[in-house]
Enzyme design. Structure first.
Site, PDB file in Angstrom:
ATOM      1  N   THR A 175     -23.131 -19.495  69.846  1.00  0.00           N
ATOM      2  CA  THR A 175     -22.686 -20.192  71.055  1.00  0.00           C
ATOM      3  C   THR A 175     -21.565 -19.411  71.742  1.00  0.00           C
ATOM      4  O   THR A 175     -21.329 -19.576  72.931  1.00  0.00           O
ATOM      5  CB  THR A 175     -22.231 -21.631  70.722  1.00  0.00           C
ATOM      6  OG1 THR A 175     -23.276 -22.282  69.998  1.00  0.00           O
ATOM      7  CG2 THR A 175     -21.943 -22.448  71.969  1.00  0.00           C
TER       8      THR A 175
ATOM      9  N   LYS B 153     -25.045 -21.511  56.008  1.00  0.00           N
ATOM     10  CA  LYS B 153     -25.432 -22.107  57.285  1.00  0.00           C
ATOM     11  C   LYS B 153     -26.950 -21.965  57.361  1.00  0.00           C
ATOM     12  O   LYS B 153     -27.474 -20.877  57.602  1.00  0.00           O
ATOM     13  CB  LYS B 153     -24.740 -21.383  58.445  1.00  0.00           C
ATOM     14  CG  LYS B 153     -25.169 -21.901  59.808  1.00  0.00           C
ATOM     15  CD  LYS B 153     -24.441 -21.189  60.938  1.00  0.00           C
ATOM     16  CE  LYS B 153     -24.986 -21.666  62.280  1.00  0.00           C
ATOM     17  NZ  LYS B 153     -24.295 -21.038  63.429  1.00  0.00           N
TER      18      LYS B 153
ATOM     19  N   TYR C 182     -25.730 -16.862  57.161  1.00  0.00           N
ATOM     20  CA  TYR C 182     -26.383 -17.643  58.218  1.00  0.00           C
ATOM     21  C   TYR C 182     -27.875 -17.355  58.065  1.00  0.00           C
ATOM     22  O   TYR C 182     -28.327 -16.249  58.359  1.00  0.00           O
ATOM     23  CB  TYR C 182     -25.830 -17.166  59.560  1.00  0.00           C
ATOM     24  CG  TYR C 182     -26.335 -17.838  60.814  1.00  0.00           C
ATOM     25  CD1 TYR C 182     -27.250 -18.874  60.811  1.00  0.00           C
ATOM     26  CD2 TYR C 182     -25.862 -17.397  62.059  1.00  0.00           C
ATOM     27  CE1 TYR C 182     -27.682 -19.476  61.984  1.00  0.00           C
ATOM     28  CE2 TYR C 182     -26.277 -17.990  63.243  1.00  0.00           C
ATOM     29  CZ  TYR C 182     -27.200 -19.018  63.199  1.00  0.00           C
ATOM     30  OH  TYR C 182     -27.621 -19.594  64.374  1.00  0.00           O
TER      31      TYR C 182
END
EC number: 4.3.3.7
Length: 303
Positions: free
Chosen positions: A56, A169, A144
């Site tokens: 993001t 994640k 991730y």
């Protein structure tokens, strides 16, 4: 370091893990003062875990200097108010150097972005993360994971070699696969963070996640906190009420292969007068006709 030494970091992952946007000035550079103001808004809103250089934050569109700047600004602004989980990635020397830079500045953890490479072997995935984790043994390390092929056994293998790999994640959009992966890797061994944010948080929490990442939190910290409070207390009907509230916003972000994932968040912030709407290619600002809907959603949350 024993896992006891990572208690603070583990607790920080079992929460709303905010992924701040990176605002740009009119000349295209990182707008430092606006970025600090957005961070303060998150901190004042009750957010205590920040991930600079996440997706993001347009990680892949930032230069190495900008990634360092964003890390520095975040750690400086967070002070004692939040735990900082710095996104690192690219080639191994770059990722390791970014992790060491984060450590020098006082970050407590790094999140290792999914290796961007057309040919990822499972053993090579372990090697990549091991090289990064061994560069910063004092920091908590959070892979991730977006690779649906990766097995839980590989994560366990990585953590056997690197005890500082403490959380995950997980961002494969498949709740059943997540449940199996977490159990194969060791459900209690890691902190499981639902890496696909609020839309997936209820289903992933039901399978063992205790935290979730959020881009929406930039716009409405209270909405994200409402969801995690409901999930922590096991109140799934209340969590799904929040889910209904955020559904359209997240559908707009996820449309067309998540083309407007960051765009929609920045558009909402722009509608509230908090930052410019500009994103960098390969993202693109929303066309004029679609801005009103995002503004209306954001206005509804800020009441």
């Amino acid at each position: 370091m024993s896992s006891v030494a990572f208690e603070t970091q583990r607790a920080a992952l079992a929460d709303v893990v905010a992924i701040p946007v990176t605002p740009f000035a009119e000349d295209g550079s990182v707008e430092r003062d606006t970025y600090r103001a957005l961070l303060r808004r998150l901190l004042d809103g009750g957010i205590t875990t920040l991930t600079p250089n996440g997706n993001t934050g347009e990680f892949y569109a930032l230069t190495p200097e900008e990634r360092r700047l964003v890390t520095e600004l975040t750690i400086d602004e967070a002070g004692e108010r939040a735990v900082v989980l710095v996104g690192v990635g690219h080639d191994i020397p770059t990722a390791a150097a970014s992790a060491r830079h984060a450590r020098e500045l006082g970050a407590q953890m790094v999140m290792v972005h999914q290796p961007v490479h057309p040919y990822v072997s499972q053993a090579g995935w372990v090697d990549y993360h091991r090289a990064v984790a061994e560069a910063v043994p004092e920091l908590g390390v959070v892979p991730y994971i977006r690779n649906a092929q990766l097995t839980g056994a590989r994560l366990a293998e990585l953590a056997d070699a690197c005890p500082n790999v403490i959380g995950v994640k997980y961002a494969v959009p498949d709740a059943a696969r997540f449940a199996a992966f977490a159990r194969d890797a060791g459900l209690e061994r890691f902190v499981w963070v639902a890496g696909l944010a609020e839309p997936y948080a209820p289903s992933y929490f039901s399978a063992g996640a205790t935290g979730f990442t959020s881009g929406l939190v930039n716009v409405a910290p209270a909405v994200s906190l409402n969801m995690i409070e409901a999930l922590r207390s096991g109140d799934y009907p209340a969590a799904m009420k929040v889910w209904e509230q955020i559904r359209r916003f997240e559908e707009l972000r996820a449309a067309n292969g998540s083309a407007n994932n960051v765009t929609v968040v920045k558009e909402a912030l722009a509608s509230l007068g908090l930052c410019r709407r500009e994103v960098r290619p390969p993202s693109r600002p929303l066309p004029e006709g679609e801005r009103a809907e995002v503004a209306a959603i954001a206005a509804g949350w800020s009441i």
